[in-house]
Write an enzyme that holds these catalytic residues in place. Structure first.
Site, PDB file in Angstrom:
ATOM      1  N   ASP A   8       0.858  -1.179   0.000  1.00 57.29           N
ATOM      2  CA  ASP A   8       0.000   0.000   0.000  1.00 57.29           C
ATOM      3  C   ASP A   8       0.901   1.238   0.000  1.00 57.29           C
ATOM      4  O   ASP A   8       2.141   1.113  -0.007  1.00 57.29           O
ATOM      5  CB  ASP A   8      -0.919  -0.040   1.237  1.00 57.29           C
ATOM      6  N   GLU A  10       0.031   4.533   1.846  1.00 57.87           N
ATOM      7  CA  GLU A  10      -0.092   5.501   2.936  1.00 57.87           C
ATOM      8  C   GLU A  10       0.961   5.294   4.020  1.00 57.87           C
ATOM      9  O   GLU A  10       1.298   6.232   4.752  1.00 57.87           O
ATOM     10  CB  GLU A  10      -1.490   5.433   3.547  1.00 57.87           C
ATOM     11  N   HIS A  64      -2.846  -0.232  -3.623  1.00 56.62           N
ATOM     12  CA  HIS A  64      -3.294   1.136  -3.308  1.00 56.62           C
ATOM     13  C   HIS A  64      -4.192   1.709  -4.402  1.00 56.62           C
ATOM     14  O   HIS A  64      -3.842   1.698  -5.587  1.00 56.62           O
ATOM     15  CB  HIS A  64      -2.074   2.039  -3.111  1.00 56.62           C
ATOM     16  N   HIS A 108      -1.393   1.012   6.809  1.00 53.13           N
ATOM     17  CA  HIS A 108      -1.802   2.137   7.663  1.00 53.13           C
ATOM     18  C   HIS A 108      -2.848   1.686   8.667  1.00 53.13           C
ATOM     19  O   HIS A 108      -3.438   0.614   8.533  1.00 53.13           O
ATOM     20  CB  HIS A 108      -2.377   3.262   6.788  1.00 53.13           C
ATOM     21  N   HIS A 120      -7.789   4.843   7.584  1.00 55.72           N
ATOM     22  CA  HIS A 120      -9.034   4.541   6.882  1.00 55.72           C
ATOM     23  C   HIS A 120      -9.127   3.026   6.712  1.00 55.72           C
ATOM     24  O   HIS A 120      -8.142   2.310   6.948  1.00 55.72           O
ATOM     25  CB  HIS A 120      -9.108   5.237   5.510  1.00 55.72           C
ATOM     26  N   GLU A 138      -7.729  -2.590   7.263  1.00 56.78           N
ATOM     27  CA  GLU A 138      -7.256  -3.371   6.120  1.00 56.78           C
ATOM     28  C   GLU A 138      -6.326  -4.487   6.585  1.00 56.78           C
ATOM     29  O   GLU A 138      -6.363  -5.602   6.066  1.00 56.78           O
ATOM     30  CB  GLU A 138      -6.569  -2.433   5.120  1.00 56.78           C
TER      31      GLU A 138
HETATM   32 ZN    ZN Z   1      -3.781   2.876   0.041  1.00 57.29          ZN
END
Ligand code: ZN
Length: 274
Positions: A8, A10, A64, A108, A120, A138
């Site tokens: 990802d 972030e 992502h 994240h 998020h 996630e």
């Molecule tokens: Zn992401």
């Protein structure tokens, strides 16, 4: 030994604001292109660590946003790359291919985490997601699907909030690499990207030097979503088999985690179509 890597953006060193991760807005194109290079370099550090530790095969999944961020021609040529979408298993597409360990790089914190860079859970329409009653992000949703296919999460990298979330969820056995400390949702004190890569490579080698517990969720499975607005729940409950349990809340129950994960994906996709 086969190693699976979900990447990802972030949680990559040097990235602190959502604008730096946005592939869709031309105003952020320059910053976003830099983030793609940083993300690709962290993926390469993890790949290097895996092969140094004796991996025979490494599969990388771009995880992502539109999932077309990793720069294919700059990725370590020993690894294969899954890019773009849609993909039924999304951030862990390909995890069913027979792997001994998974790495989650650039991850994240879950939605609703304080002092967490760009916290998020999959999409901004989700206020909180719960798996069998426990809030998950996630990390948890993807780790559960990895566990469903018998693959333990051996390494995660991201900010300090992500590391804490990983240890709380997966136990102290998981290798965590902290590449930055969150100051707020949109500010961080970061290692230099070069130092972050050194630590990710070392973490990957260390992680593969020991065995890890596969993290599984015992059926029956319930994935419950609190949405940001009631209209999101109005849309999500269109999914047959789902149940509206609150003004903003929809739950999906199933005896099989893979089905529940698919239902989760369908519910938030419907919610975003309001
Ligand atoms: Zn992401």
């Amino acid at each position: 030994m086969n190693v699976y890597i979900s990447v990802d953006m972030e949680g990559v060193a040097g990235v602190a604001h959502e604008h730096q991760t946005d592939p869709t807005d031309p105003r952020h194109a320059v910053e976003y292109a830099r983030s793609c290079r940083l993300m690709t370099a962290e993926a390469n550090a993890a790949i290097e660590g895996a092969f140094t530790a004796g991996a025979g095969r490494v599969l990388v999944n771009d995880s992502h946003w539109l999932m077309r961020n990793l720069i294919a021609e700059e990725l370590d040529e020993r690894a294969e790359l899954i890019s773009s979408g849609p993909k039924s298993h999304s951030m862990v597409e390909g995890i069913d291919g027979g792997f001994e360990a998974a790495f989650f790089i650039g991850y994240h914190g879950r939605a609703g985490t304080a002092r967490s860079v760009i916290d998020h859970t999959y999409t901004d329409v989700i206020y909180e997601a719960r798996l069998n009653g426990a809030p998950v992000g996630e990390l948890g949703l993807n780790a559960a699907l990895a566990g469903y296919f018998g693959v333990p999460v051996a390494l995660v990298s991201g900010d300090d909030s992500l590391a804490a979330e990983a240890r709380a969820l997966l136990g102290d056995g998981v290798e965590t690499v902290i590449v930055k400390h969150a100051i707020s949702r949109h500010a961080a004190r970061s290692l230099s990207p070069a130092e972050a890569r050194r630590r990710i490579q070392a973490g990957a080698q260390a992680a593969l030097g020991r065995t890890h517990q596969t993290w599984t969720t015992t059926p029956p499975i319930a994935i419950e979503i609190d949405f940001v607005r009631t209209v999101h729940a109005d849309m999500a409950e269109l999914l047959p088999g789902s149940e509206r349990t609150g003004p903003r809340t929809v739950v999906y129950r199933d005896g099989d985690y893979r089905n529940a994960f698919s239902a989760f994906r369908a519910m938030y996709t419907l919610a975003r179509a309001d």
